[in-house]
Design an enzyme around this catalytic site. Structure first.
Site, PDB file in Angstrom:
ATOM      1  N   LYS A  47      56.268 142.409  72.958  1.00  0.00           N
ATOM      2  CA  LYS A  47      55.930 141.013  73.066  1.00  0.00           C
ATOM      3  C   LYS A  47      54.717 140.805  73.958  1.00  0.00           C
ATOM      4  O   LYS A  47      54.047 139.784  73.884  1.00  0.00           O
ATOM      5  CB  LYS A  47      57.092 140.226  73.681  1.00  0.00           C
ATOM      6  CG  LYS A  47      58.374 140.281  72.914  1.00  0.00           C
ATOM      7  CD  LYS A  47      59.466 139.542  73.682  1.00  0.00           C
ATOM      8  CE  LYS A  47      60.814 139.813  73.065  1.00  0.00           C
ATOM      9  NZ  LYS A  47      61.886 139.318  73.922  1.00  0.00           N
ATOM     10  N   GLU A 103      47.179 145.959  72.615  1.00  0.00           N
ATOM     11  CA  GLU A 103      48.245 146.136  73.601  1.00  0.00           C
ATOM     12  C   GLU A 103      47.871 145.423  74.891  1.00  0.00           C
ATOM     13  O   GLU A 103      46.689 145.281  75.214  1.00  0.00           O
ATOM     14  CB  GLU A 103      48.458 147.644  73.844  1.00  0.00           C
ATOM     15  CG  GLU A 103      49.486 148.000  74.879  1.00  0.00           C
ATOM     16  CD  GLU A 103      50.916 147.601  74.532  1.00  0.00           C
ATOM     17  OE1 GLU A 103      51.190 146.385  74.407  1.00  0.00           O
ATOM     18  OE2 GLU A 103      51.777 148.491  74.434  1.00  0.00           O
ATOM     19  N   ASP A 107      49.258 152.129  80.952  1.00  0.00           N
ATOM     20  CA  ASP A 107      49.394 152.768  82.263  1.00  0.00           C
ATOM     21  C   ASP A 107      49.654 154.256  82.095  1.00  0.00           C
ATOM     22  O   ASP A 107      48.721 155.034  82.074  1.00  0.00           O
ATOM     23  CB  ASP A 107      50.372 152.043  83.192  1.00  0.00           C
ATOM     24  CG  ASP A 107      51.726 151.738  82.583  1.00  0.00           C
ATOM     25  OD1 ASP A 107      52.173 152.460  81.682  1.00  0.00           O
ATOM     26  OD2 ASP A 107      52.347 150.777  83.033  1.00  0.00           O
ATOM     27  N   LYS A 135      45.454 150.566  83.523  1.00  0.00           N
ATOM     28  CA  LYS A 135      45.909 151.017  84.840  1.00  0.00           C
ATOM     29  C   LYS A 135      45.759 152.538  84.876  1.00  0.00           C
ATOM     30  O   LYS A 135      46.724 153.293  84.803  1.00  0.00           O
ATOM     31  CB  LYS A 135      47.369 150.603  85.039  1.00  0.00           C
ATOM     32  CG  LYS A 135      47.815 150.571  86.482  1.00  0.00           C
ATOM     33  CD  LYS A 135      49.290 150.261  86.615  1.00  0.00           C
ATOM     34  CE  LYS A 135      49.641 148.829  86.387  1.00  0.00           C
ATOM     35  NZ  LYS A 135      51.067 148.533  86.751  1.00  0.00           N
ATOM     36  N   PHE A 156      52.079 145.675  90.147  1.00  0.00           N
ATOM     37  CA  PHE A 156      52.920 145.085  89.114  1.00  0.00           C
ATOM     38  C   PHE A 156      52.364 143.709  88.791  1.00  0.00           C
ATOM     39  O   PHE A 156      52.382 142.817  89.617  1.00  0.00           O
ATOM     40  CB  PHE A 156      54.378 144.991  89.566  1.00  0.00           C
ATOM     41  CG  PHE A 156      55.308 144.829  88.401  1.00  0.00           C
ATOM     42  CD1 PHE A 156      55.452 143.603  87.784  1.00  0.00           C
ATOM     43  CD2 PHE A 156      56.019 145.907  87.901  1.00  0.00           C
ATOM     44  CE1 PHE A 156      56.294 143.456  86.684  1.00  0.00           C
ATOM     45  CE2 PHE A 156      56.861 145.769  86.816  1.00  0.00           C
ATOM     46  CZ  PHE A 156      56.992 144.542  86.204  1.00  0.00           C
ATOM     47  N   VAL A 157      51.869 143.554  87.552  1.00  0.00           N
ATOM     48  CA  VAL A 157      51.205 142.310  87.159  1.00  0.00           C
ATOM     49  C   VAL A 157      52.017 141.534  86.126  1.00  0.00           C
ATOM     50  O   VAL A 157      52.761 142.110  85.334  1.00  0.00           O
ATOM     51  CB  VAL A 157      49.777 142.576  86.623  1.00  0.00           C
ATOM     52  CG1 VAL A 157      48.860 143.034  87.756  1.00  0.00           C
ATOM     53  CG2 VAL A 157      49.776 143.601  85.499  1.00  0.00           C
ATOM     54  N   ARG A 169      55.631 135.257  81.296  1.00  0.00           N
ATOM     55  CA  ARG A 169      54.672 135.464  80.205  1.00  0.00           C
ATOM     56  C   ARG A 169      53.772 134.248  80.002  1.00  0.00           C
ATOM     57  O   ARG A 169      52.642 134.373  79.543  1.00  0.00           O
ATOM     58  CB  ARG A 169      55.396 135.759  78.884  1.00  0.00           C
ATOM     59  CG  ARG A 169      56.116 137.080  78.839  1.00  0.00           C
ATOM     60  CD  ARG A 169      56.650 137.335  77.419  1.00  0.00           C
ATOM     61  NE  ARG A 169      57.650 138.375  77.358  1.00  0.00           N
ATOM     62  CZ  ARG A 169      57.391 139.672  77.258  1.00  0.00           C
ATOM     63  NH1 ARG A 169      56.152 140.098  77.242  1.00  0.00           N
ATOM     64  NH2 ARG A 169      58.364 140.556  77.199  1.00  0.00           N
TER      65      ARG A 169
END
Length: 184
Positions: A47, A103, A107, A135, A156-157, A169
């Site tokens: 998602k 995408e 990472d 990342k 962490f985003v 989101r």
């Protein structure tokens, strides 16, 4: 220009809505140049990529076909499980097609490396990757996006489609999630 109040769970805003919009437009222009005269299949990875995907394809000027996959290696945590799960497969055949995977973030590279290999096995002519965020510090697999909007540090985003436990989101910017939120 809209101004948005930073969400209380954000430590800081990393990328503004304006920065994101500008860079997505640049990436779409590059893809238009590279695929001139072609009709690629643009595959959004659900998602997380949905907002980036929608903005990206709306800026393309060439004909494209759209499809989606739901794949995961995370579950509900913050660390990859090391197993690729396909929860929704493509509706279209990729045999002989140029495919662009869209995408939200790369990472470790596990998901995209395995997904690219799968689509090539299925007979795609080419598979390129467009990512919103790269990342690179977390990379464990030898894969890099062909089109990348932003390099980010190992934080962490959330926002602009990216989530933590299905929350955040909707934020129009990308923010750094406060550590206490995900270490509870």
């Amino acid at each position: 220009m809209q101004t948005h109040t930073m969400h209380q769970d954000c430590e800081r805003i990393l990328l503004t809505e304006e920065q994101i919009n500008s860079r997505v437009r640049e990436i779409a222009e590059a893809v238009d140049r590279d695929y001139q005269g072609k009709n690629p299949l643009v595959v959004g990875i659900l998602k997380g990529s949905i907002i980036f995907y929608a903005d990206f394809v709306r800026r393309l000027t060439m004909p494209v076909e759209l499809d989606f996959m739901a794949v995961s290696s995370y579950g509900s945590g913050t660390v990859s499980s090391g197993k690729l799960k396909i929860r929704k497969d493509l509706d279209r055949d990729v045999k002989g097609r140029d495919v662009i995977i869209v995408e939200d973030i790369i990472d470790s590279g596990f998901t995209l490396a395995n997904l690219k290999a799968l689509l090539m096995e299925r007979g795609a002519s080419s598979v390129r990757i467009a990512t919103l965020l790269n990342k690179a510090a977390r990379r464990e697999y030898d894969i890099a996006p062909d089109y990348n909007c932003f390099y980010i540090e190992n934080e962490f985003v959330i926002g602009y489609g990216l989530d933590y436990n299905e929350q955040y989101r909707h934020l129009p910017y990308i923010g750094v999630l406060k550590r206490e939120v995900y270490e509870k």
